[in-house]
Design a protein around this motif. Structure first.
Motif, short mmCIF file in Angstrom:
data_model
loop_
_atom_site.label_atom_id
_atom_site.label_comp_id
_atom_site.label_asym_id
_atom_site.label_seq_id
_atom_site.Cartn_x
_atom_site.Cartn_y
_atom_site.Cartn_z
N GLY A 150 28.90 -24.98 30.97
CA GLY A 150 27.61 -25.18 31.62
C GLY A 150 26.52 -25.15 30.58
N VAL A 151 25.29 -25.17 31.01
CA VAL A 151 24.20 -25.11 30.03
C VAL A 151 23.19 -24.02 30.35
CG1 VAL A 151 24.36 -27.59 29.59
CG2 VAL A 151 22.69 -26.77 31.22
N GLU A 152 23.26 -23.44 31.53
CA GLU A 152 22.17 -22.57 31.94
C GLU A 152 22.61 -21.11 32.02
OE1 GLU A 152 18.52 -23.17 34.86
OE2 GLU A 152 20.40 -23.02 35.95
N ALA A 153 21.79 -20.24 31.45
CA ALA A 153 22.07 -18.80 31.51
C ALA A 153 21.94 -18.30 32.95
CB ALA A 153 21.10 -18.05 30.62
N ASN A 154 22.67 -17.24 33.24
CA ASN A 154 22.59 -16.66 34.58
C ASN A 154 21.22 -16.04 34.83
OD1 ASN A 154 25.24 -17.32 34.61
ND2 ASN A 154 26.02 -15.24 34.80
N VAL A 155 20.91 -15.90 36.08
CA VAL A 155 19.68 -15.22 36.49
C VAL A 155 19.72 -13.80 35.93
CG1 VAL A 155 18.38 -14.42 38.47
CG2 VAL A 155 19.58 -16.59 38.58
N THR A 156 18.56 -13.31 35.45
CA THR A 156 18.58 -11.99 34.81
C THR A 156 17.80 -10.93 35.57
OG1 THR A 156 16.77 -12.79 33.46
CG2 THR A 156 18.93 -12.76 32.45
N ALA A 157 17.25 -11.25 36.71
CA ALA A 157 16.56 -10.20 37.44
C ALA A 157 16.49 -10.53 38.93
CB ALA A 157 15.14 -10.02 36.90
N THR A 158 16.30 -9.50 39.70
CA THR A 158 16.22 -9.53 41.17
C THR A 158 17.37 -10.33 41.78
OG1 THR A 158 14.68 -11.40 41.32
CG2 THR A 158 13.72 -9.22 41.07
N SER A 159 17.14 -10.92 42.93
CA SER A 159 18.27 -11.45 43.67
C SER A 159 18.46 -12.94 43.43
CB SER A 159 18.06 -11.20 45.16
OG SER A 159 16.93 -11.91 45.60
N CYS A 160 19.56 -13.47 43.91
CA CYS A 160 19.81 -14.89 43.79
C CYS A 160 19.44 -15.57 45.10
CB CYS A 160 21.24 -15.12 43.33
SG CYS A 160 21.42 -14.57 41.62
N ASP A 161 20.37 -16.16 45.80
CA ASP A 161 19.99 -16.90 47.01
C ASP A 161 20.24 -16.06 48.26
OD1 ASP A 161 19.35 -18.77 48.91
OD2 ASP A 161 20.91 -20.19 48.38
N SER A 162 19.17 -15.56 48.86
CA SER A 162 19.22 -14.95 50.19
C SER A 162 20.27 -13.85 50.32
CB SER A 162 19.48 -16.01 51.26
OG SER A 162 18.55 -17.06 51.13
N GLY A 163 20.42 -13.05 49.29
CA GLY A 163 21.32 -11.91 49.37
C GLY A 163 22.75 -12.21 49.01
N TYR A 164 23.08 -13.46 48.72
CA TYR A 164 24.43 -13.77 48.25
C TYR A 164 24.57 -13.33 46.80
CZ TYR A 164 25.66 -16.53 52.36
OH TYR A 164 25.97 -16.92 53.63
N SER A 165 25.77 -12.94 46.42
CA SER A 165 26.01 -12.52 45.04
C SER A 165 25.67 -13.66 44.09
CB SER A 165 27.48 -12.14 44.85
OG SER A 165 27.73 -10.91 45.44
N CYS A 166 25.11 -13.28 42.95
CA CYS A 166 24.69 -14.30 41.98
C CYS A 166 25.87 -15.11 41.46
CB CYS A 166 23.94 -13.64 40.83
SG CYS A 166 22.41 -12.87 41.38
N ALA A 167 27.07 -14.50 41.50
CA ALA A 167 28.24 -15.22 41.00
C ALA A 167 28.47 -16.51 41.76
CB ALA A 167 29.48 -14.33 41.11
N TYR A 168 27.99 -16.56 43.00
CA TYR A 168 28.20 -17.77 43.80
C TYR A 168 27.39 -18.96 43.29
CZ TYR A 168 30.57 -15.03 47.50
OH TYR A 168 31.43 -14.24 48.22
N ILE A 169 26.27 -18.70 42.62
CA ILE A 169 25.50 -19.85 42.11
C ILE A 169 25.73 -20.12 40.63
CG2 ILE A 169 23.64 -19.74 43.83
CD1 ILE A 169 21.90 -18.44 41.65
N ALA B 272 11.50 -6.76 36.09
CA ALA B 272 11.56 -8.22 35.89
C ALA B 272 11.10 -8.71 34.52
CB ALA B 272 10.75 -8.94 36.98
N THR B 273 10.97 -7.82 33.53
CA THR B 273 10.55 -8.35 32.23
C THR B 273 11.60 -9.29 31.65
OG1 THR B 273 11.33 -6.32 31.23
CG2 THR B 273 8.99 -6.50 31.58
#
Lengths: 454, 548
Positions: A150-169, B272-273
């Protein structure tokens, strides 16, 4: 009384990427195992994911059959008219639900065709993905059972989509319901991994010893893991099972007497990519190289993570991608969205061009592959999981006849994309009765479409 | 659908000030009968963390402290996934084959480097193989190394197995060096190193963690790394068996520079930093934006949180501190005068406008869209991160509804449906009010009096309970007065400390931690001690039965 002073080093690790050009261009034609001894070239599968859907009005051709004209977004693929099938009318309904989280579900269902479950404690529950079904069947033939890029780093803070685990995106490849196949996003690491191992000039004795050492370490850790497993509960055992699967993969690599990859390439690793586009193209180069050298026959690629809100500033698009996908029929948003769509198709075209440039026997690498381009949604504005944007490139070793737009919808009944996956699996010799399951627990894909596509 | 966390907040509030915790007890749940654990109304508070593998940060720090080499091999590992806002949640720290392959590569490289680097080697090899005999010396070296690597005493059989690896090399005629290298390599790929093991009690029961298990929990909570010698000694001596002993260790650990890891890893995610890395303000709209400013914003929040923690100030001051940290670049962005140079300086902000997280560029930028502010995102962030009361996602069919009319008027006017439609209003009234209260800050956190379209900002709002405010300063004070803010901080820190989602069964423990936090004047030390001595932190419940 506190004694320490906080250090003033850089906080953000991801900053400061140098601009440099990729050097993979310099690679010479391979002397891959795939091409020697007059053997039939192997067949490959590649799954190419783009997020947030596509603005379909500019994607779906008006006419069916061979003489369709290319809508604006598809135009970069026009040079490949005779290498691709545009397939409209496929659905991936396991990603649907009445609750929000369509991107998470759509991305997790993208190659699994299984409804992903939202657990409050974060537990992952989806299904095995089509690429991993293939990898488990034909992966033993090659040094790497599959590649996940892939090319994009994972999300690094707070939640992903509507409470689903970030691994799903952040993953489309799943070895099992709770085992995402983490992807590499750094081309240099991919390069190192593909072409590591083996010091030039090593003697057979030295290689044998090195393998003996490797094996004794893997034996040692497997024994450790099994001893611990006896003391653990079910969820923990599952974690250790994942670990043991990884150890077995390494064992197989030693045992498989993997081809000497070093002979396949004479070039330096890619430089640090300066832009998303360079990154995407370096990854495409690496996929082609891995196929060409027969290091793997199965790969997945995410042109960005599901639900991404990246702003493609180098295209002159300031707004985030996800934000734009909810265009609410505003033309300024739609125009920017279409710019992104077209760029995505251009990147896909770049990949196809590279695959087509590799000669194998009487044909090309592309002829011996099936490459799927699609997204987790069709209309991102309304979160539709039906009528997905689908392009299937390649000839699958001659079984598939490209050069047409086929509209499945309207031909009667629904067309689960899982049927297409069964078809792709069959092409590499993996014959399953069904693939995936719908939200009622029934099999989702139940037939192959080989005759329709032949 | 309400999440457990939301339910939990409601439950905690419902029982606040009472001692009965029956509200949060699961009826019909099996009880442990380990008599060493005191029984109370809250006796099911142990909870259970799934087998916890080290995340990338923990791995890097651990091998640094174990071997004395700063290779950061985990930077090459695939990224860890996030859940509940943190990257140390055991449940989603999965193990892909790619990761095992990277573990193997990293271990080989670490073993080679540790033996080749004079400083690391001296620390590792404390005997003379020529004088002592190679095998005996290897045994001594590995006995100590493996025990530290696995964060507990090892058995004779375990040492024998590691020595087995050493002997493979000896049999090949390669001797001491290669033997040690193989043994170290194997030790670092072993699940005993990669995972933090805690033995399960028998089904339906609860057990107190032993000193070593607790030492690891403490060190990964406060330092994001393995225990040091003093902590191992505290484990061995039984000091960690008492709450007082645990508190003494917490005090010592917070005074150690390694506690900076908590600011970076907890603070970087909670506040969130880290998300700043991905912020992409539109260059056409914000030509001023650059990486220097991005970095400065992250540093500001980090330094403010670090000061509150280090100086023992109330953490609730995070909302209305009378100071902040800026360098020239950030000061210019904020319109603060008299700050020169790249070095960060502590500046007083007597009007409080910039003196709290709500005035930090980090928060304001990461909750904006690239070209405009998003009152919804800002409001949602405040509710979710600061009050642990994140509104549920919108109901089916609402997301992405096409709106054919071209939006006109102020953002507030455009979002009128959020207030007039009763379904939307139930959440958006609060969420949007908070967001609109922050409209004086543009998408990169600059102060403004007019919005993008040139309309005058109206930063007034009302929160539930008739709490009327106008602008960021009053909003911050209103939120600070909300008891949910302090208890939310406790919840966030506890989620991070335990590495798992909090459940209904943790309700009593959260309440008790929040009470101690308040009684200790909201210092981080009080919070850390309360968490470290809480039942979920010190106990472990049995896992679910096979097949659930």
């Amino acid at each position: 009384m506190k004694r320490w002073e906080i250090s003033r080093r850089t906080v953000l690790r991801g900053l400061g990427t140098a601009i440099a050009l990729p050097t993979l261009e310099a690679m010479l034609p391979s002397i891959a195992r795939a091409q020697v001894a007059g053997a039939k070239p192997p067949r490959r599968l590649l799954f190419y994911f783009v997020p947030n859907g596509i603005y379909m009005k500019d994607f779906t051709p008006d006419e069916e059959g061979p003489n369709y004209s290319f809508p604006r977004t598809l135009q970069p693929l026009e040079p490949f008219r005779n290498d691709i099938l545009v397939l409209s009318g496929f659905d991936n309904r396991p990603g649907e639900d009445v609750i929000p989280g369509n991107h998470a579900r759509g991305t997790a269902a993208f190659l699994t065709c299984v409804p992903p479950v939202k657990h409050d404690d974060g537990t992952l529950e989806v299904g095995i993905s089509v690429d991993q079904v293939a990898a488990q069947a034909i992966g033993k033939e090659t040094r790497f059972a599959s590649l996940e890029l892939g090319v994009e780093a994972n999300v690094t803070a707070t939640s992903c989509d509507s409470g689903y685990s970030c691994a799903y995106i952040s993953n489309i490849s799943w070895a099992g319901p709770s085992s995402p196949m983490a992807k590499e996003i750094d081309p240099r690491l991919v390069f190192d991994r593909l072409f590591a191992g083996g010091t030039p000039g090593e003697t057979a004795e030295q290689i044998a010893r090195r393998n003996k050492y490797k094996k004794s370490i893997l034996d040692f850790v497997s024994e450790d893991a099994r001893a611990l497993q006896a003391k653990l509960g079910a969820a923990d055992k599952q974690k250790l099972d994942q670990y043991l699967t990884g150890v077995r993969t390494l064992e197989q690599r030693i045992a498989a007497n993997a081809p000497d990859a070093v002979a396949c390439v004479v070039s330096d690793a890619p430089d640090v990519a300066g832009s998303r586009q360079e990154l995407a193209q370096q990854m495409a180069d690496l996929i082609v190289l891995a196929f060409q050298c027969d290091l793997t026959r199965v790969a997945t690629f995410m042109l960005a993570n599901g639900f991404t809100n990246v702003a493609y500033q180098f295209l002159g698009v300031g707004e985030g991608h996800h934000e734009l996908s909810h265009h609410r029929e505003q033309s300024s948003f739609i125009n920017h969205l279409k710019q992104i769509d077209r760029w995505e198709v251009e990147q896909f075209a770049y990949l196809l061009g590279k695959m087509k440039a590799v000669q194998e026997g009487d044909g090309t690498l592309l002829d011996n592959s099936l490459v799927l381009f699609s997204s987790e949604l069709s209309d991102g504005n309304k979160h539709h999981h039906i009528n997905l944007p689908v392009v299937l490139a390649g000839r699958g070793g001659g079984e598939i006849r490209p050069g047409r737009h086929i509209a499945f919808r309207g031909a009667g009944g629904e067309f689960p994309i899982a049927d297409l996956y069964l078809t792709m699996l069959a092409n590499v010799g993996v014959h399953l009765e069904t693939f995936g399951r719908d939200r009622n627990g029934n099999p989702y894909g139940t037939r192959t479409l080989t005759s329709d596509l032949a | 659908m309400q999440s457990v966390q939301r339910w939990l907040v409601a439950a905690v509030l419902a029982v606040l000030g009472t001692t009965a915790c029956s509200v949060v007890k699961e009826p019909g749940e099996a009880r442990g009968d380990d008599s060493s654990v005191p029984r109370t109304e809250c006796d099911l508070a142990a909870g259970r963390v799934t087998l916890h593998r080290l995340n990338r940060t923990e791995y890097n720090n651990t091998v640094r402290d174990l071997l004395g080499v700063d290779l950061r091999p985990a930077d090459r590992f695939p990224q860890d996934d996030l859940a509940h806002g943190f990257d140390n949640i055991a449940e989603v720290l999965t193990v892909a084959p790619l990761l095992v392959e990277k573990y193997d590569d990293a271990a080989r490289q670490l073993a080679e480097t540790a033996l080749a680097d004079p400083g690391a080697r001296a620390k590792l090899i404390t005997c003379d193989p020529a004088a002592m005999g190679e095998e005996a010396c290897a045994r001594e070296v590995l006995g100590r190394f493996v025990s530290r690597a696995w964060r507990r005493p090892i058995t004779e059989q375990e040492l024998e197995k590691v020595m087995g690896l050493y002997r493979v090399a000896v049999e090949e005629g390669e001797g001491f060096e290669t033997g040690l290298q193989l043994a170290i390599h194997g030790t670092l790929v072993s699940p005993n190193f990669l995972f933090r093991f805690e033995e399960d009690p028998p089904a339906g029961q609860v057990r107190r963690l032993n000193g070593y298990e607790l030492a690891s929990r403490l060190s990964y909570f406060l330092w994001s790394t393995m225990p040091d010698d003093a902590l191992f000694f505290a484990a061995e001596s039984g000091q960690l068996d008492t709450p007082e002993g645990v508190e003494a260790e917490v005090e010592r650990m917070l005074a150690d520079p390694r506690a900076e890891a908590f600011v970076d890893n907890f603070g970087g995610q909670w506040l969130a930093t880290r998300a700043l890395e991905r912020a992409q303000p539109d260059p056409a709209t914000f030509p001023d934006w650059d990486d220097e400013l991005r970095e400065a914003m992250a540093m500001e929040t980090r330094l403010v949180l670090a000061e509150l923690i280090r100086e023992g100030r109330p953490l609730v001051d995070l909302l209305d501190a009378d100071f902040t940290w800026v360098n020239e670049r950030l000061a210019r962005h904020y319109g603060i005068e008299g700050v020169k140079g790249a070095e960060f300086q502590r500046v007083a902000v007597p009007d409080h406008r910039r003196g709290g997280i709500l005035g930090h560029g980090s928060f304001l930028t990461t909750t904006s869209n690239p070209t405009r502010t998003s009152p919804v995102k800002r409001g949602k962030w405040v509710l979710g991160q600061l009050l642990c009361d994140e509104p549920p996602p919108p109901p089916p069919g609402v997301e992405g509804l096409p709106e054919t009319e071209k939006p006109t008027g102020t953002l507030r006017e455009q979002m009128v449906a959020h207030r007039t439609d009763p379904i939307c209003a139930s959440c958006h009234v609060t969420m949007d009010s908070i967001g609109f209260g922050l409209e004086n800050f543009d998408p990169t956190g600059r102060y403004r009096t007019k919005d993008e379209a040139g309309f005058a900002i109206d930063a007034s709002g009302e929160l539930p309970g008739g709490r009327i405010f106008s602008g960021v300063v009053e909003l911050a004070q209103t939120l600070k007065a909300d008891p949910k803010f302090a208890s939310c901080m406790a919840e966030q820190a506890m989620t991070y400390a335990l590495g798992r989602a909090l459940t209904r069964k943790d309700g009593c423990s959260i309440e008790s931690v929040a009470e101690k936090f308040a009684a200790g004047n909201y210092t981080f030390e009080a919070l850390a001690k309360a968490i470290a001595t809480s039942e979920p932190f010190r106990l472990r419940a049995a896992g679910k039965e096979e097949g659930k």
